[in-house]
Write an enzyme that holds these catalytic residues in place. Structure first.
Site, PDB file in Angstrom:
ATOM      1  N   GLU A  26      12.946 -21.826  11.449  1.00 32.76           N
ATOM      2  CA  GLU A  26      12.030 -21.917  10.305  1.00 32.76           C
ATOM      3  C   GLU A  26      12.768 -22.293   9.014  1.00 32.76           C
ATOM      4  OE1 GLU A  26      10.019 -19.029  13.178  1.00 32.76           O
ATOM      5  OE2 GLU A  26      12.051 -19.254  12.359  1.00 32.76           O
TER       6      GLU A  26
ATOM      7  N   PHE B  58       3.014  -5.183  14.978  1.00 29.31           N
ATOM      8  CA  PHE B  58       4.034  -6.069  15.518  1.00 29.31           C
ATOM      9  C   PHE B  58       4.098  -7.367  14.714  1.00 29.31           C
ATOM     10  CE2 PHE B  58       5.185  -9.522  18.545  1.00 29.31           C
ATOM     11  CZ  PHE B  58       6.519  -9.152  18.739  1.00 29.31           C
ATOM     12  N   GLN B  59       5.270  -7.696  14.243  1.00 30.19           N
ATOM     13  CA  GLN B  59       5.537  -8.904  13.456  1.00 30.19           C
ATOM     14  C   GLN B  59       4.675  -8.984  12.193  1.00 30.19           C
ATOM     15  OE1 GLN B  59       5.537 -12.408  16.042  1.00 30.19           O
ATOM     16  NE2 GLN B  59       7.703 -12.063  16.468  1.00 30.19           N
TER      17      GLN B  59
ATOM     18  N   LYS C 187      -4.610 -13.841  10.995  1.00 34.17           N
ATOM     19  CA  LYS C 187      -5.022 -14.626  12.159  1.00 34.17           C
ATOM     20  C   LYS C 187      -6.533 -14.645  12.336  1.00 34.17           C
ATOM     21  CE  LYS C 187      -4.176 -15.482  17.047  1.00 34.17           C
ATOM     22  NZ  LYS C 187      -3.424 -15.115  18.274  1.00 34.17           N
TER      23      LYS C 187
ATOM     24  N   MET D 233      35.519 -24.550  -1.130  1.00 36.64           N
ATOM     25  CA  MET D 233      35.390 -24.213  -2.545  1.00 36.64           C
ATOM     26  C   MET D 233      35.815 -22.785  -2.815  1.00 36.64           C
ATOM     27  SD  MET D 233      34.779 -25.451  -5.480  1.00 36.64           S
ATOM     28  CE  MET D 233      33.679 -26.864  -5.525  1.00 36.64           C
TER      29      MET D 233
END
Length: 557
Positions: A51, A113-114, A163, A467
């Site tokens: 993602e 969940f999630q 959802k 760097m």
């Protein structure tokens, strides 16, 4: 007509002219992905490897095209994986709309969940974040998200949709969005007049352009102002390409790794005209002594930036392109030969230079410039290679240098390069990375090959975190705490394992042929370029020091 929430999302994207989205599916966003499947001829979905790659791709698409970039992610970890990319877009004022889906309304707030409150998580790093709990408000919210993302000072917006809202049905009415007009509400004539008088009276003006000049499309106006009034020009990392790097009035970048000509010139000028720049600490060094001999005019669309880091003598709030149009109309051409001669002397006395023997970062960038004739889109990760790409490639047009300026996001470049290539299929797109940065999101090579994408990934491989190690050398007495990599990763084999072509370059003599082959192959190519671990970026200004105190390798001997 009656539509589900998922159908409304797709129709709203089509209304906004969206033809490409980047994302990764999951359980809560399946209804939207099912609709995407039915509309694949209208909206092309690029499945990334992670993602974070999706949001960076949306960012790169937006930076290179000027359109709004769109990414999709599922709930929980899918959504939180967008956070770094959203913050990257926010810091650099890039218009991105991130659409996430959450657990259903009855499960919100129950540690399901999630489940995560992603709208709350990203609130400090977006222009706005929404959670849509009523399907009847979904279309209006998505339309508003696009307006917010691209109006005024651009930036990212997140829309989170439970959802069950994507499955719910409501009445949908098609809508033709109105163009977002440049922000001119706060442009005051007295401010224009004040700036024009200051420019007329100035004997040693300097023009400093930042990312706001790119966002507003003000490059023609900037060039006209400089040429008509004989004003030298410097830029920030974000302002690259607004003023041509080949123009004789151009002095190079300003700040910590800017040219001595720019840093000394700004210190000596009597007027600094800043266009769409936020006076970052990496540009101004010690704020008390920055441009201390000059009056300052600050042009910016965001009033919050005025007097935030540098106190100014005149400010004009509004769209930079419109402001410069009005200024150009008020100002007649004039001569500043003595000032230009002084600037030319600085450029001649303090040119950018690097070690000529062996393969080096600057040599790689100069060869890329030579073979692409300055017409490629150059994307970078963050570090030494980023500064070399800013210093040694001459950018002739805006939106051809894409880099994480404000947040400094390692792992940004490859996803952004994929987005840039999707938005500019006819352009050569090259991502320049250090080996440390490349390792962070190198899985996106698989995305490029899956999409048969001609893309060149240059790895400036010095086996260290360059760097950070440079700072350890200069300021920490060579205590290299966890910056020496020297691992056993073979980037050529890795490229081949992901379906790309891998080419290793170990000498300066091999470089031209390798770059030419990478361009000619017209596929995904990884160039693993081995350079010395001790190569450094110069000039350099120590953090918090005066910008005129820039030093290079000669000053250390």
């Amino acid at each position: 007509m009656q539509m589900t929430g998922a159908q409304i999302v797709i129709e709203c994207l089509k209304e906004q002219g969206v033809d490409t989205v980047f994302g990764y599916p999951g359980g809560t966003i399946l209804n939207i992905y099912d609709e995407l499947y039915k509309h694949q001829g209208e909206i092309h979905h690029v499945l990334t490897s992670h993602e974070q790659g999706a949001v960076h791709a949306a960012d790169g698409y937006a930076r290179s095209t000027g359109k709004v970039g769109v990414c999709l992610a599922t709930s929980g970890p899918g959504a939180t994986n967008l956070v770094t990319g959203i913050a990257t877009a926010q810091m650099d004022s890039i218009p991105v709309v991130a659409i996430t889906c959450n657990v259903g309304l009855p499960l919100l707030g129950k540690d399901s969940f999630q489940e995560v409150d992603i709208a709350g998580v990203v609130m400090p790093i977006t222009k706005h974040s929404f959670i849509v709990k009523d399907v009847a408000k979904l279309a209006k919210t998505i339309r508003r998200a696009f307006v917010i993302a691209k109006s005024g000072r651009p930036g990212p917006v997140l829309v989170d949709i439970p959802k069950d809202i994507t499955a719910a049905v409501t009445e949908f009415k098609p809508y033709v969005p109105s163009p977002v007009k440049p922000y001119t509400a706060e442009i005051r004539q007295e401010d224009i007049d004040c700036a024009a008088e200051m420019i007329k009276e100035s004997k040693r003006p300097f023009l400093f352009v930042g990312g706001g000049a790119v966002a507003s499309g003000a490059w023609e106006e900037v060039r006209k102002l400089s040429h008509n009034l004989q004003i030298p020009v410097t830029d920030s990392l974000m302002g690259k390409g607004v003023f041509s790097g080949e123009d004789p009035y151009y002095t190079g970048m300003l700040g910590m790794h800017g040219t001595k000509a720019s840093n000394l010139g700004v210190t000596k000028c009597d007027l600094l005209i800043a266009v769409g720049a936020r006076f970052s600490d990496r540009v101004i060094g010690n704020p008390r002594n920055f441009a201390r001999n000059a009056k300052v005019i600050h042009i910016d669309v965001d009033a919050a930036e005025i007097n935030k880091n540098i106190l100014v003598d005149c400010s004009i709030v509004g769209d930079a392109k419109e402001i410069l149009k009005q200024l150009n109309e008020k100002l007649s051409p004039c001569q500043r030969e003595e000032w230009l001669e002084y600037i030319e002397q600085l450029k001649a006395k303090y040119p950018l230079k690097y070690r000529q023997e062996g393969l080096t970062g600057p040599a790689i960038i100069e060869e890329l410039y030579r073979q692409t004739k300055g017409n490629a889109i150059i994307v970078t990760e963050v570090g030494q290679h980023q500064m070399w790409a800013a210093q040694y490639y001459k950018y002739n047009m805006p939106r051809t240098f894409l880099s994480s300026g404000g947040l400094g996001t390692m792992g940004y470049g490859l996803g952004a390069a994929i987005g840039a290539k999707m938005g500019n299929p006819d352009k050569i797109v090259i991502n320049v990375a250090g080996d440390g940065c490349f390792r962070m999101n190198m899985n996106e090579i698989a995305t490029a090959t899956r999409n048969n994408m001609p893309l060149i990934q240059v790895v400036v491989n010095n086996q260290v975190l360059g760097m950070v190690r440079q700072w350890q050398t200069l300021f920490y007495e060579g205590r290299y705490s966890n910056t020496v990599l020297q691992d056993k990763v073979d980037f050529v084999k890795l490229a081949e394992a992901m379906g790309a072509v891998g080419i290793r370059v170990t000498t300066k003599e091999e470089l031209p042929k390798a770059i030419a082959k990478a361009i000619e192959l017209n596929t995904t190519v990884v160039l693993d370029c081995i350079i010395d671990s001790d190569d450094k970026v110069f000039p350099m200004v120590p953090a918090g020091a005066n910008i005129e105190d820039a030093f290079d390798e000669d000053d250390l001997t």
